[in-house]
Design an enzyme around this catalytic site. Structure first.
Site, short mmCIF file in Angstrom:
data_model
loop_
_atom_site.label_atom_id
_atom_site.label_comp_id
_atom_site.label_asym_id
_atom_site.label_seq_id
_atom_site.Cartn_x
_atom_site.Cartn_y
_atom_site.Cartn_z
N GLY A 36 -57.76 56.15 27.19
CA GLY A 36 -57.27 54.99 26.46
C GLY A 36 -58.42 54.11 26.02
O GLY A 36 -59.49 54.10 26.64
N GLN A 71 -62.77 46.88 22.90
CA GLN A 71 -63.80 47.64 23.60
C GLN A 71 -64.86 48.21 22.65
O GLN A 71 -65.90 48.68 23.10
CB GLN A 71 -63.18 48.77 24.42
CG GLN A 71 -62.32 48.25 25.58
CD GLN A 71 -61.75 49.40 26.39
OE1 GLN A 71 -60.70 49.92 26.05
NE2 GLN A 71 -62.46 49.79 27.43
N CYS A 75 -62.02 52.16 33.73
CA CYS A 75 -62.08 51.56 32.39
C CYS A 75 -63.42 51.93 31.77
O CYS A 75 -64.45 51.83 32.44
CB CYS A 75 -61.94 50.05 32.51
SG CYS A 75 -61.97 49.19 30.93
N LEU A 76 -63.40 52.31 30.50
CA LEU A 76 -64.65 52.69 29.83
C LEU A 76 -65.62 51.51 29.73
O LEU A 76 -66.82 51.71 29.59
CB LEU A 76 -64.36 53.26 28.43
CG LEU A 76 -63.61 54.60 28.41
CD1 LEU A 76 -63.27 54.99 26.98
CD2 LEU A 76 -64.42 55.70 29.08
N HIS A 117 -52.47 48.98 30.76
CA HIS A 117 -53.90 48.68 30.91
C HIS A 117 -54.50 48.30 29.55
O HIS A 117 -55.23 47.31 29.44
CB HIS A 117 -54.59 49.92 31.51
CG HIS A 117 -56.08 49.84 31.59
ND1 HIS A 117 -56.76 49.96 32.78
CD2 HIS A 117 -57.04 49.69 30.64
CE1 HIS A 117 -58.07 49.87 32.55
NE2 HIS A 117 -58.26 49.71 31.26
N GLU A 118 -54.15 49.07 28.51
CA GLU A 118 -54.72 48.81 27.18
C GLU A 118 -54.14 47.55 26.56
O GLU A 118 -54.85 46.79 25.89
CB GLU A 118 -54.50 50.01 26.25
CG GLU A 118 -55.13 51.32 26.72
CD GLU A 118 -56.58 51.22 27.13
OE1 GLU A 118 -57.31 50.36 26.60
OE2 GLU A 118 -57.00 51.99 28.03
N HIS A 144 -55.94 44.62 27.75
CA HIS A 144 -57.21 44.41 27.04
C HIS A 144 -57.00 43.51 25.83
O HIS A 144 -57.85 42.67 25.51
CB HIS A 144 -57.77 45.75 26.54
CG HIS A 144 -58.67 46.46 27.52
ND1 HIS A 144 -59.81 45.90 28.03
CD2 HIS A 144 -58.59 47.70 28.06
CE1 HIS A 144 -60.39 46.77 28.85
NE2 HIS A 144 -59.67 47.87 28.89
NI NI Z 1 -59.93 49.64 30.04
#
Ligand code: NI
Length: 172
Positions: free
Chosen positions: A46, A51, A94-95, A136-137, A140
């Site tokens: 995701g 991000q 998370c990236l 989660h996304e 963000h």
């Molecule tokens: Ni994340």
């Protein structure tokens, strides 16, 4: 298509809320393509536009297993319109917070309305990993990270680690 750089903690942009799309045009489609490419390259399941440094309400997810065909989903202006009372717990990562994982409790199922990258109005019932990933996304897009759902002690420890790492990078 282009692979973009991923913003890492403690970059302040990660705490900012993203703005809704007024129109979904070719530019939005190009952005979606870049986000898919960036997510697959990472690799991750995701990615939210913030991000890659863009405060726009777009996310991409693909929770297909390695031996399954790709299942790319792009959500523009997503809204959770229903959440189950039942919860589930997943070890999230998370990236933007590499190599950091912790258990997060969220509603086990959610119903989400959104536009896809072709401006089609969609509604999707998400469960399992998809439900976790989409929540989660969407977090963000509101400037919320998964570490905001864990204990303050653990969160502060993680932030400290990343602040230190960023400083070391700056002085190199
Ligand atoms: Ni994340």
């Amino acid at each position: 298509m282009a692979c973009r750089d991923i913003v890492i903690l403690p970059d302040n942009i990660l705490k900012k809320p993203s703005l809704a799309f007024d129109t979904i045009d070719g530019k939005a489609q190009d952005l979606a393509n870049d986000m898919f490419e960036t997510m697959y390259h990472a690799p991750g399941i995701g990615l939210a536009a913030v991000q890659i440094g863009l405060l726009k309400r777009m996310l991409v997810v693909d929770v297909a297993k390695e031996d399954e065909p790709r299942d790319p989903i792009c959500m523009i202006n997503p809204k959770i319109v229903w959440s189950s009372e039942e919860t589930s717990e997943y070890e999230e990562g998370c990236l933007s917070i590499p190599e950091t994982y912790d258990l997060v409790i969220r509603p086990a199922e959610v119903k989400v309305t959104y536009f896809d990258q072709n401006a089609a109005e969609c509604e999707r019932h998400c469960d399992g990993l998809l439900a976790t990933c989409v929540q989660h996304e969407i977090d963000h897009l509101d400037g919320i990270l998964f570490i905001d759902h864990i204990s303050r002690l653990k969160r502060d420890r993680i932030i400290k680690k990343f602040v230190k790492a960023a400083k070391q990078k700056d002085t190199k």
